[in-house]
Write a protein that holds these residues in place. Structure first.
Motif, PDB file in Angstrom:
ATOM      1  N   PRO A 172     -59.420 -51.884 -71.621  1.00  0.00           N
ATOM      2  CA  PRO A 172     -58.316 -52.827 -71.825  1.00  0.00           C
ATOM      3  C   PRO A 172     -58.792 -54.261 -71.655  1.00  0.00           C
ATOM      4  CG  PRO A 172     -58.100 -51.686 -69.717  1.00  0.00           C
ATOM      5  CD  PRO A 172     -59.191 -50.995 -70.480  1.00  0.00           C
ATOM      6  N   SER A 173     -58.200 -55.157 -72.421  1.00  0.00           N
ATOM      7  CA  SER A 173     -58.648 -56.556 -72.400  1.00  0.00           C
ATOM      8  C   SER A 173     -58.344 -57.233 -71.074  1.00  0.00           C
ATOM      9  CB  SER A 173     -57.991 -57.330 -73.546  1.00  0.00           C
ATOM     10  OG  SER A 173     -56.574 -57.231 -73.452  1.00  0.00           O
ATOM     11  N   VAL A 174     -57.196 -56.899 -70.463  1.00  0.00           N
ATOM     12  CA  VAL A 174     -56.793 -57.566 -69.222  1.00  0.00           C
ATOM     13  C   VAL A 174     -56.277 -56.526 -68.238  1.00  0.00           C
ATOM     14  CG1 VAL A 174     -55.279 -59.270 -68.162  1.00  0.00           C
ATOM     15  CG2 VAL A 174     -56.195 -59.685 -70.454  1.00  0.00           C
ATOM     16  N   ILE A 175     -56.788 -56.576 -67.017  1.00  0.00           N
ATOM     17  CA  ILE A 175     -56.254 -55.762 -65.923  1.00  0.00           C
ATOM     18  C   ILE A 175     -55.922 -56.717 -64.784  1.00  0.00           C
ATOM     19  CG2 ILE A 175     -56.729 -53.939 -64.249  1.00  0.00           C
ATOM     20  CD1 ILE A 175     -58.611 -52.676 -66.209  1.00  0.00           C
ATOM     21  N   GLU A 176     -54.669 -56.756 -64.396  1.00  0.00           N
ATOM     22  CA  GLU A 176     -54.222 -57.712 -63.377  1.00  0.00           C
ATOM     23  C   GLU A 176     -53.819 -56.965 -62.104  1.00  0.00           C
ATOM     24  OE1 GLU A 176     -51.133 -60.071 -65.024  1.00  0.00           O
ATOM     25  OE2 GLU A 176     -52.428 -61.048 -66.516  1.00  0.00           O
TER      26      GLU A 176
ATOM     27  N   PRO B  60     -51.160 -48.944 -64.816  1.00  0.00           N
ATOM     28  CA  PRO B  60     -51.842 -47.639 -64.816  1.00  0.00           C
ATOM     29  C   PRO B  60     -53.349 -47.737 -65.015  1.00  0.00           C
ATOM     30  CG  PRO B  60     -49.840 -47.561 -66.134  1.00  0.00           C
ATOM     31  CD  PRO B  60     -50.045 -48.992 -65.770  1.00  0.00           C
ATOM     32  N   ASN B  61     -53.791 -48.622 -65.900  1.00  0.00           N
ATOM     33  CA  ASN B  61     -55.225 -48.711 -66.174  1.00  0.00           C
ATOM     34  C   ASN B  61     -56.016 -49.219 -64.978  1.00  0.00           C
ATOM     35  OD1 ASN B  61     -55.136 -47.683 -68.752  1.00  0.00           O
ATOM     36  ND2 ASN B  61     -54.867 -49.684 -69.727  1.00  0.00           N
ATOM     37  N   LEU B  62     -55.362 -49.912 -64.053  1.00  0.00           N
ATOM     38  CA  LEU B  62     -56.040 -50.338 -62.833  1.00  0.00           C
ATOM     39  C   LEU B  62     -56.518 -49.126 -62.056  1.00  0.00           C
ATOM     40  CD1 LEU B  62     -56.809 -52.493 -60.680  1.00  0.00           C
ATOM     41  CD2 LEU B  62     -54.503 -52.199 -59.748  1.00  0.00           C
ATOM     42  N   TYR B  63     -55.656 -48.100 -61.954  1.00  0.00           N
ATOM     43  CA  TYR B  63     -56.023 -46.888 -61.215  1.00  0.00           C
ATOM     44  C   TYR B  63     -57.114 -46.116 -61.960  1.00  0.00           C
ATOM     45  CZ  TYR B  63     -51.785 -47.868 -58.595  1.00  0.00           C
ATOM     46  OH  TYR B  63     -50.836 -48.484 -57.811  1.00  0.00           O
ATOM     47  N   VAL B  64     -57.069 -46.165 -63.288  1.00  0.00           N
ATOM     48  CA  VAL B  64     -58.102 -45.478 -64.075  1.00  0.00           C
ATOM     49  C   VAL B  64     -59.473 -46.081 -63.786  1.00  0.00           C
ATOM     50  CG1 VAL B  64     -58.935 -44.965 -66.399  1.00  0.00           C
ATOM     51  CG2 VAL B  64     -56.490 -44.831 -65.897  1.00  0.00           C
ATOM     52  N   MET B  65     -59.580 -47.412 -63.880  1.00  0.00           N
ATOM     53  CA  MET B  65     -60.863 -48.069 -63.660  1.00  0.00           C
ATOM     54  C   MET B  65     -61.338 -47.910 -62.220  1.00  0.00           C
ATOM     55  SD  MET B  65     -61.650 -49.037 -66.611  1.00  0.00           S
ATOM     56  CE  MET B  65     -63.181 -49.787 -66.074  1.00  0.00           C
ATOM     57  N   MET B  66     -60.426 -48.020 -61.282  1.00  0.00           N
ATOM     58  CA  MET B  66     -60.799 -47.860 -59.874  1.00  0.00           C
ATOM     59  C   MET B  66     -61.213 -46.422 -59.573  1.00  0.00           C
ATOM     60  SD  MET B  66     -60.751 -50.714 -58.428  1.00  0.00           S
ATOM     61  CE  MET B  66     -60.176 -52.357 -58.777  1.00  0.00           C
ATOM     62  N   GLY B  67     -60.559 -45.477 -60.234  1.00  0.00           N
ATOM     63  CA  GLY B  67     -60.943 -44.079 -60.039  1.00  0.00           C
ATOM     64  C   GLY B  67     -62.351 -43.811 -60.539  1.00  0.00           C
ATOM     65  N   MET B  68     -62.713 -44.411 -61.665  1.00  0.00           N
ATOM     66  CA  MET B  68     -64.069 -44.252 -62.195  1.00  0.00           C
ATOM     67  C   MET B  68     -65.106 -44.796 -61.216  1.00  0.00           C
ATOM     68  SD  MET B  68     -63.296 -45.454 -66.111  1.00  0.00           S
ATOM     69  CE  MET B  68     -64.999 -45.416 -66.612  1.00  0.00           C
TER      70      MET B  68
ATOM     71  N   HIS C 216     -65.401 -57.061 -67.100  1.00  0.00           N
ATOM     72  CA  HIS C 216     -65.565 -58.510 -67.262  1.00  0.00           C
ATOM     73  C   HIS C 216     -64.456 -59.274 -66.539  1.00  0.00           C
ATOM     74  CE1 HIS C 216     -68.705 -57.830 -70.234  1.00  0.00           C
ATOM     75  NE2 HIS C 216     -67.894 -56.988 -70.852  1.00  0.00           N
ATOM     76  N   SER C 217     -64.016 -58.718 -65.405  1.00  0.00           N
ATOM     77  CA  SER C 217     -62.919 -59.331 -64.662  1.00  0.00           C
ATOM     78  C   SER C 217     -63.334 -59.510 -63.204  1.00  0.00           C
ATOM     79  CB  SER C 217     -61.663 -58.459 -64.745  1.00  0.00           C
ATOM     80  OG  SER C 217     -60.642 -58.981 -63.932  1.00  0.00           O
ATOM     81  N   PRO C 218     -63.704 -60.731 -62.809  1.00  0.00           N
ATOM     82  CA  PRO C 218     -64.100 -60.937 -61.405  1.00  0.00           C
ATOM     83  C   PRO C 218     -62.948 -60.756 -60.425  1.00  0.00           C
ATOM     84  CG  PRO C 218     -63.996 -63.029 -62.592  1.00  0.00           C
ATOM     85  CD  PRO C 218     -63.833 -61.949 -63.609  1.00  0.00           C
ATOM     86  N   ASP C 219     -61.695 -60.861 -60.900  1.00  0.00           N
ATOM     87  CA  ASP C 219     -60.542 -60.709 -60.002  1.00  0.00           C
ATOM     88  C   ASP C 219     -60.422 -59.288 -59.457  1.00  0.00           C
ATOM     89  OD1 ASP C 219     -59.915 -63.326 -60.512  1.00  0.00           O
ATOM     90  OD2 ASP C 219     -58.513 -62.854 -62.134  1.00  0.00           O
ATOM     91  N   ILE C 220     -61.094 -58.352 -60.107  1.00  0.00           N
ATOM     92  CA  ILE C 220     -60.948 -56.954 -59.725  1.00  0.00           C
ATOM     93  C   ILE C 220     -61.917 -56.551 -58.616  1.00  0.00           C
ATOM     94  CG2 ILE C 220     -62.644 -55.756 -61.188  1.00  0.00           C
ATOM     95  CD1 ILE C 220     -60.386 -53.976 -62.162  1.00  0.00           C
ATOM     96  N   ILE C 221     -62.859 -57.435 -58.281  1.00  0.00           N
ATOM     97  CA  ILE C 221     -63.927 -57.082 -57.349  1.00  0.00           C
ATOM     98  C   ILE C 221     -63.391 -56.734 -55.962  1.00  0.00           C
ATOM     99  CG2 ILE C 221     -65.954 -57.970 -56.134  1.00  0.00           C
ATOM    100  CD1 ILE C 221     -66.459 -57.118 -58.975  1.00  0.00           C
ATOM    101  N   LEU C 222     -62.473 -57.534 -55.436  1.00  0.00           N
ATOM    102  CA  LEU C 222     -61.921 -57.270 -54.100  1.00  0.00           C
ATOM    103  C   LEU C 222     -61.342 -55.869 -54.016  1.00  0.00           C
ATOM    104  CD1 LEU C 222     -60.854 -58.015 -51.265  1.00  0.00           C
ATOM    105  CD2 LEU C 222     -58.861 -59.029 -52.415  1.00  0.00           C
ATOM    106  N   TYR C 223     -60.561 -55.490 -55.016  1.00  0.00           N
ATOM    107  CA  TYR C 223     -59.917 -54.187 -55.027  1.00  0.00           C
ATOM    108  C   TYR C 223     -60.953 -53.077 -55.234  1.00  0.00           C
ATOM    109  CZ  TYR C 223     -56.026 -57.365 -55.690  1.00  0.00           C
ATOM    110  OH  TYR C 223     -55.133 -58.381 -55.525  1.00  0.00           O
ATOM    111  N   GLY C 224     -61.963 -53.385 -56.047  1.00  0.00           N
ATOM    112  CA  GLY C 224     -63.032 -52.418 -56.245  1.00  0.00           C
ATOM    113  C   GLY C 224     -63.811 -52.156 -54.973  1.00  0.00           C
TER     114      GLY C 224
END
Length: 595
Positions: free
Chosen positions: A232-236, A369-377, A400-408
């Motif tokens: 997905p282009s954007v995951i917030e 939903p896609n947030l959980y998909v990417m985090m699950g991977m 390509h989303s630095p905002d996701i790093i904390l949650y990752g």
């Protein structure tokens, strides 16, 4: 005559080897890294094109993972045919030749100083293609790592480079292989350092980074810069997602630990014939594929379906649990398949299931939903490999989303810790070699000594001599100012090597000089014929054992213990059955270097 600006004598291969034996040979290693990355990139292009070529004849429209579109009997028959071919191809070979993929690379890196076996490398080509086209639950990153590491290691073996540089070359091949598979050069570097090399050093980082970047450039020139699967282009993400992500991480951690334990059950199946075991894996895959063909192959097409929100609940369950069990059983039965790709698919399905559950329970608080998909991977990859940093960096490069790093970070670390505590696992690639003693790469002393070749520490001031020499010969030797005299008691170097009881001895040249001085002062000739017996003059003589110039200090340290000798003489092989002595290395020299 004008002064030469370039000293050509420094450009010899022997000087290149000597410089590589040092711990800080960065320019030389970086040059080799670029060659390694380019070679691995080309190999990955050839490997992937072989798979594409096979898909043209087997799959609808030539799509490599179109198992869902195949007739039922065809998709059920493919995995059985695949295991039969693997059994026929590997069954007649020795057991050690069946070890393929990342597991084999780590074994050669840990216990063989990175010297790769050719039979295993050639087997990896066709086994990797057959496994993927045959619909077994397998990934292509295992073959990529093995093929890249093997080809890179052969550069060092061909040039007879020191083993410490050979180990770095293998790490370069690993990083370039991962980078070329996923288009994730940073994750490739971290994977090589965290999973295979198990250390972070400047000497390792810079060459490995160069190799990873070079491998990515080569493959992108051919395949383009698109990732392994569309995202997905954007995951917030939101802070409200953190509690849900932590709960998901606990579940994924339990699944990851169970996967490792199930995959490691192969040791309990050793009494079952190997051919029967792999046939069981093929039949089980065919049985599951009858109802859910999505479990076959890597499954990246299923990830795209999940991200698009088009996967049904039963398919998600089949991918999360069925593919987990199927992949683990395939590995346990002795089929050497890659597991990183399937773990990403399993994690994506598990994350999607958790996202659906969260939306059903508290739709107002559930996140995208896609947030959980990417985090699950990322969580499944980090927990199975016990390599959280590699998983986090893969997540960053894929999204390509630095905002996701904390949650990752929170999700991956929680999953990895859960798998470790609940199942007492140490990572998929460490568990098969786990025993009563610590893994070699987890011993700080062995790690430090493996970074340096014996050529960087040995004393090169050595003169080889017979046991009985004339006084004239003794003076000639002393005029050369050697530190050590290597005494062949039989006068035959090759014979001495073959007879441990008559191995050479080392004597300080100063002891011979002192003995000669005493004879000159007293006027007493000990031999009575003007000769000197170096086995009888006063002085401490060290028992020696041979070691090759390519060896590392860790190999030298182990050889001193195994042979129970005082020192080692370093041999440089110049031709088959011929070698010359390059130096002497003592236990004290090794310990002084480490301290």
């Amino acid at each position: 005559m004008p002064r030469r600006l370039l000293n050509t004598s420094r450009l010899s291969l022997e000087n290149f080897r000597r410089e590589l034996a040092s711990v800080d040979a960065l320019p030389q290693l970086c040059l080799l890294a670029v060659i390694s990355g380019a070679l691995t990139g080309v190999i990955m292009i050839v490997f992937r094109e072989l798979i594409e070529l096979g898909a043209l004849g087997l799959m609808p429209e030539g799509r490599t993972e179109a198992f869902e579109d195949l007739p039922v009997m065809v998709r059920m028959g493919l995995p059985v045919i695949a295991v039969v071919l693997i059994g026929l191809g590997l069954g007649w070979q020795k057991k050690s030749a069946r070890r393929l993929g990342i597991t084999h690379v780590i074994e050669r890196f840990s216990y063989h100083q990175g010297v790769m076996a050719r039979d295993n490398w050639f087997n990896q080509w066709w086994v990797g293609v057959v496994s993927l086209l045959g619909g077994l639950s397998a990934g292509r990153e295992g073959p990529a790592v093995h093929l890249g590491a093997g080809a890179s290691g052969w550069i060092g073996q061909l040039l007879k480079l020191p083993h410490n540089s050979l180990r770095v070359l293998v790490g370069c091949g690993v990083a370039a292989g991962i980078s070329a598979s996923f288009n994730t050069p940073i994750a490739g570097v971290i994977f090589a350092m965290e999973v295979v090399m198990m250390e972070y050093t400047l000497t390792g980082f810079m060459p490995v980074m160069l190799a990873s970047a070079t491998g990515a450039v080569i493959t992108q020139l051919h395949f383009g810069s698109a990732p392994a699967f569309m995202l997905p282009s954007v995951i917030e993400p939101r802070l409200l997602d953190i509690p849900w992500l932590l709960l998901m991480a606990l579940a994924v951690g339990v699944m990851a630990g169970g996967f490792i334990r199930l995959a490691c059950m192969g040791e309990r199946l050793v009494r079952v014939p190997w051919v029967l075991r792999i046939l069981i894996a093929g039949v089980l895959t065919a049985a599951v594929a009858l109802f859910y063909p999505q479990v076959q192959g890597i499954g990246y097409d299923s990830v795209e379906t999940i991200l698009a929100g088009q996967a049904s609940l039963d398919v998600l369950l089949a991918l999360a649990l069925g593919k987990l069990i199927l992949t683990a059983v395939t590995v346990a039965c002795g089929i050497p398949v890659g597991i990183v790709g399937p773990t990403l698919v399993i994690g994506a399905a598990a994350g999607a299931l958790f996202g659906l559950g969260a939306s059903a329970l508290l739709p107002s608080m559930a996140g995208e939903p896609n947030l959980y998909v990417m985090m699950g991977m990322a969580a499944m990859m980090g927990a199975v490999l016990q390599a959280p940093l590699a998983a986090i960096m893969a997540l960053l490069e894929l999204t390509h989303s630095p905002d996701i790093i904390l949650y990752g970070m929170l999700t991956v670390l929680s999953a990895a810790l859960t798998a470790r505590l609940v199942w007492r696992t140490q990572g998929f690639f460490v568990m098969p070699r786990q025993g009563s003693t610590q893994h070699p790469l987890q011993q700080p002393l062995m790690q430090a000594l493996s970074r340096v070749g014996v050529g960087a520490v040995m004393d090169r001031s050595v003169t080889v001599t017979a046991a009985v020499i004339t006084r004239e010969r003794a003076r000639v030797i002393l005029d050369a100012r050697p530190t050590w005299l290597l005494i062949h008691r039989q006068g035959d170097q090759q014979k001495a090597d073959r007879e441990p009881g008559k191995a050479p001895l080392a004597l300080l040249a100063a002891d011979m000089a002192r003995a000669m001085e005493e004879e000159d002062q007293t006027g007493v000739d000990q031999e009575g014929d003007g000769s000197i017996n170096l086995l009888e003059i006063p002085g401490k003589r060290l028992e020696l054992a041979p070691i090759d110039l390519q060896a590392t200090l860790s190999e030298a340290f182990a050889c001193l213990d195994d042979q129970r000798v005082d020192a080692l003489y370093v041999r440089h092989i110049t031709a088959p059955m011929m070698h010359r002595v390059s130096g002497i290395i003592t236990r004290e020299a090794i310990e002084n270097y480490y301290h």
